[in-house]
Design a protein around this motif. Sequence first.
Motif, mmCIF file in Angstrom:
data_model
loop_
_atom_site.group_PDB
_atom_site.id
_atom_site.type_symbol
_atom_site.label_atom_id
_atom_site.label_comp_id
_atom_site.label_asym_id
_atom_site.label_seq_id
_atom_site.Cartn_x
_atom_site.Cartn_y
_atom_site.Cartn_z
ATOM 1 N N ARG A 158 0.809 -1.222 0.000
ATOM 2 C CA ARG A 158 0.000 0.000 0.000
ATOM 3 C C ARG A 158 0.842 1.272 0.000
ATOM 4 N N ASP A 191 -10.333 4.055 1.081
ATOM 5 C CA ASP A 191 -9.887 3.994 2.469
ATOM 6 C C ASP A 191 -8.862 2.872 2.615
ATOM 7 N N GLU A 192 -7.770 3.155 3.296
ATOM 8 C CA GLU A 192 -6.715 2.150 3.450
ATOM 9 C C GLU A 192 -7.232 0.895 4.168
ATOM 10 N N GLN A 193 -8.250 1.081 4.997
ATOM 11 C CA GLN A 193 -8.828 -0.063 5.720
ATOM 12 C C GLN A 193 -9.482 -1.075 4.781
ATOM 13 N N ASP A 194 -9.841 -0.615 3.619
ATOM 14 C CA ASP A 194 -10.586 -1.480 2.697
ATOM 15 C C ASP A 194 -9.681 -2.376 1.854
ATOM 16 N N TRP A 195 -8.371 -2.180 1.973
ATOM 17 C CA TRP A 195 -7.455 -3.036 1.209
ATOM 18 C C TRP A 195 -7.143 -4.308 1.972
ATOM 19 N N PHE A 196 -6.973 -5.375 1.260
ATOM 20 C CA PHE A 196 -6.429 -6.580 1.876
ATOM 21 C C PHE A 196 -5.706 -7.391 0.803
ATOM 22 N N ASN A 247 -12.085 -3.634 -1.119
ATOM 23 C CA ASN A 247 -13.541 -3.707 -0.949
ATOM 24 C C ASN A 247 -14.167 -2.388 -1.386
#
Lengths: 209, 318
Positions: free
Chosen positions: B55, B73-78, B87
């Motif tokens: 990221r 949003d960085e939280q949505d990456w996996f 996502n």
Amino acid sequence: MFLMLVHDVSQADRNILQGGSFIDYLMVGAKHMLTGYDHLLFLLGVVFFLKGFKDIITFITAFTVGHSLTLLLATHFQLAVNEFLIDAIIGLSVFYKGFENLDLFKKVLKVSPPNLLRMVFLFGLIHGLGLSSRLQTMSVESERSFLNIIGFNLGVEFGQVLVLIPMVWLVNFWRKRSNFQAFYFALNTYLLLAGLVLMAIQLVHYAEH
Amino acid sequence: MKRIISLLGVIAALMVFSSHDLYLKLDSFFLDPNSNSILQLYNGTFDRSENVIDRDRMIDVSIVRKGERIQADEQDWFEKDSITYLNIKTEAEGTYVAGVSTKPRVLSMSAEDFNDYLEHDGVLDMLESRRESNKLNDSATEQYSKHVKTLFQVGEQRSLDYNVQLGYPIEFVALNNPYELEPGDQFSAQLFFQGKPLADQLVYLGYQPQAVTHTHDGSTHTHADDSAHEHSELIQLRTDENGIVMAELDQPGVWYLRTIHLVESTQDDLTHESNWATLSFAMADVHSHDGGNTTYIYLLGSLLIIGVLYFIYRKKDA
């Protein structure tokens, strides 16, 4: 409701079948029959000849065996047929049924019509090829197990039964009424026209592609 | 239609490359409004991702819809296996654009490795230039960065966002909305480098009949070992004087454009600089366009015809 009556390969169906289960295939098969107006029109033409339970079993079994055979085998062995040409022939089957129901073999061609049961079986084979080409377009070969193909086929049969119940009821209901002849001629003349239009549309698609 | 669009150097042959491109793609490029989906970032070929993208390498991750650009949003990456996922949640109907731009990295290669890469990734102009200037034996230190976009359709309504310019160093901009096209129609895109049309640039057009990744019970995977899914044949195109490429999309499925703009560098510590761009999108099956209004008209027309015929026959009976 009207918008659901689309005889096509929708992206939604593709999505369902990507990684789809037996039930997914069954549902898409049922939906395909319920929204496939060429199949429905042909069945409508056949229904005019179904005067009793024995007729229903005989003719619908012939149609079911016919389309199940080609649907299962052509899909399993990945027999590729041009879907436009097959759909054009299915359009022709609709025209044929109207032509026969209006007794135009005798009136126009001065011949007796071919055996209806054999023709229903023959057209069943062709409708099955059309169903197979749709299924092959909708799904990825590696995920299309024989069980899933059977699921799709069972869905088609399920959809067919759902359609036949109101169709048979409507025709039998009208059969007892004084204006049945007008209803009969109107619907079968429509089958002639619709069959020609469906056939022409598919032939145009074929020429374009 | 007055715009002069020419297709230069069209399809001399189908070419097969094994590249290290970056692609944005989806299980399905056709999504429902207000639904959850997953964007996939493939680093490798269109069919197979070889590794994830950290990221901190991403300078920009944007989604554009209804004229509005939002940052992911960085939280949505996996990450899972070798694929990077994002996502997303769709909102209103329209044609959406998603883009990812990465930071430059530097890679040093022997002359032989560099030549192999130029050949296998289709950077043929530079390979030819090295041949002509007798530089085939020169090793290379290349700075590269990748800038990718995808167009996907949410619901039925098309929108004008398809031709948004995200301002990446190199970028394809669609000139017509692929979700309004049918098989056999022409698709055109303009290639921009540093904001200006990039002329005479080799571009490759790829095709995949269907997405090869899909979701089972909420988890996404690929058929990485299924060779039947490999579709690495590319059609070679070249941008015209206005940076435009145009191609006939002859069948429904997923299509993508890729290019690598590689030039010799003026920086002391580098020999070359490259900017990589891809654009992916899908074309719906022609039958899908036969639905909707056409079916509605067909049904209403049918009822009308049956009604008219009924009254004609009724009158005749009487």
